[in-house]
Design an enzyme around this catalytic site. Sequence first.
Site, PDB file in Angstrom:
ATOM      1  N   SER A  26       0.990  -1.364   0.404  1.00 13.81           N
ATOM      2  CA  SER A  26       0.323   0.271  -0.059  1.00 13.81           C
ATOM      3  C   SER A  26       0.837   1.326   0.620  1.00 13.81           C
ATOM      4  O   SER A  26       0.469   2.557  -0.651  1.00 13.81           O
ATOM      5  CB  SER A  26      -0.999   0.668   0.920  1.00 13.81           C
ATOM      6  OG  SER A  26      -1.647  -1.102   0.946  1.00 13.81           O
ATOM      7  N   ASP A 321      -7.220  -8.159   3.822  1.00  6.14           N
ATOM      8  CA  ASP A 321      -6.010  -9.173   3.065  1.00  6.14           C
ATOM      9  C   ASP A 321      -5.778 -10.822   3.832  1.00  6.14           C
ATOM     10  O   ASP A 321      -5.548 -11.312   2.994  1.00  6.14           O
ATOM     11  CB  ASP A 321      -5.448  -8.242   2.407  1.00  6.14           C
ATOM     12  CG  ASP A 321      -5.728  -7.257   1.220  1.00  6.14           C
ATOM     13  OD1 ASP A 321      -6.970  -7.476   0.803  1.00  6.14           O
ATOM     14  OD2 ASP A 321      -5.437  -5.771   1.408  1.00  6.14           O
TER      15      ASP A 321
HETATM   16  C1  S3P Z   1      -5.783  -1.458   0.128  1.00 11.94           C
HETATM   17  C2  S3P Z   1      -7.178  -1.117   0.577  1.00 11.94           C
HETATM   18  C3  S3P Z   1      -7.352  -2.147   0.446  1.00 11.94           C
HETATM   19  C4  S3P Z   1      -6.610  -3.613   0.800  1.00 11.94           C
HETATM   20  C5  S3P Z   1      -6.192  -3.229  -0.638  1.00 11.94           C
HETATM   21  C6  S3P Z   1      -5.137  -2.645  -0.181  1.00 11.94           C
HETATM   22  C7  S3P Z   1      -4.728   0.180   0.000  1.00 11.94           C
HETATM   23  O1  S3P Z   1      -8.726  -2.095   0.069  1.00 11.94           O
HETATM   24  O2  S3P Z   1      -7.636  -4.959  -0.092  1.00 11.94           O
HETATM   25  O3  S3P Z   1      -4.775  -5.063  -0.370  1.00 11.94           O
HETATM   26  O4  S3P Z   1      -3.730   0.034  -0.037  1.00 11.94           O
HETATM   27  O5  S3P Z   1      -5.539   1.441  -0.025  1.00 11.94           O
HETATM   28  P1  S3P Z   1     -10.071  -1.726  -0.225  1.00 11.94           P
HETATM   29  O6  S3P Z   1     -10.087  -0.063   0.252  1.00 11.94           O
HETATM   30  O7  S3P Z   1     -11.174  -1.941  -1.337  1.00 11.94           O
HETATM   31  O8  S3P Z   1     -10.735  -2.013   0.654  1.00 11.94           O
END
Ligand code: S3P
Length: 439
Positions: A26, A321
Amino acid sequence: MTTTSLLTARPGIALKGAVRAPGDKSISHRSLILGAMATGITKIEGLLEGEDILATARAVEAFGATVTRLGAAHWQVDGRGGLTSPDQVIDCGNAGTGVRLLMGAAAGYLITATFDGDASLRKRPMKRVTGPLAQMGVRFDWQTREDRLPVTLSGGSLTGIDYAQTVASAQIKSAILLAGLNASGTTTVLEPEKSRDHTERMLRAFGAEVEVESVGDGWRVSLLGGQTLTGTAVSVPGDPSSAAFPLAAGLIVPGAEVTVEGVMLNPLRTGLLDTWAEMGAELTITNRRSSGGEEVGDITARHSRLRGIVVPERRAASMIDEYPILAATAAFAEGSTIMRGIGEMRVKESDRIALMAAGLTACGVQVEEEPEGFTVTGGPVAGGATVTTHGDHRIAMSHLILGLAAQAAVNVDEPGMIATSFPDFVQMMQGLGADMEAA
Ligand code: S3P
């Protein structure tokens, strides 16, 4: 990227040792994107060099930034203080975070860009992001069907909005905030529960002012349009979502003791650690320190007698995740682990509820699937199956970890996709002693 070969994990070896978590996915995406929107140099240390991030690096170059790899995990972005129209289609590969944040970033500039991705990304819903961006004034032309990539964005002249999210999603929140930077007036996102706050933290590090106010279990995040970003130094902490795999092996492989160093402990990312602790996991965190504006620590997992629990639904956003690997460890717990309120898992890189239920069942585990969750009941884990991953890296890694503690080897298909988030996974697990290799 797809591969047709299989990867096998065989049981029988007690894992021991210490490894370093790869850079957080992220934060890696965000550092490249904010670096491209900013003016001046952004130096990034610890960048995850996974396929998802490399796709984002190529994308921001196509949007006009200069991106240089200075050394292993050490990158530099020379931002032009804005994005320009790319000459080519922006191919985000497998990365939902990449495409959704890039759409938000591009939205505020007078540019046109077409976004696309691999077969998995083309199946994922995009209106959750394009909807609010359209309210701000962006135009979207769907190339094949509404709500699915490829889509062409025409940005510029945005007006700030006050957006109340129905699900906690850092991707939606981030896309709106990035667009809001170049909108007139204030942009506000209200979340029912708190999702990861890496965008807010990083915007501040790049010089922007972001206001955050708690509202019930969630929060309201606002920023004023017209703010500019200045390049800065980013140190990427270790990814708790990747660290979860070697740690899980530490918990379920008899005799194991595994340490993962430098794991980010942001409370909006550590729901799995809380859940495992409630299940009786022997986890210790040492060497807590601050790195790149986040708390990090070294986590040691020892083989533990786990027991099933009901995972609080409120915790879902802080471990969304991690349910695949939680489900794999729950297969070794006494009793049932009940995971509900996680319908979002069905729209990740794959339908993760369906694929975990199918894979675990093939490995002899008792699973009950529900529309928005599943229950895994522990017992002897036979293994001895070849698991279909639909190219989902976390489905593959979860079953390989399970195979290290099952009665017979587990194979996964499309193992090349593991490189989207964890390019050194197999090598790292082998370094801990795991019997994992191409079948
Ligand atoms: C993430 C947010 C999550 C996560 C993804 C990474 C991010 O998704 O599942 O792997 O870096 O903002 P969502 O915001 O759709 O829940």
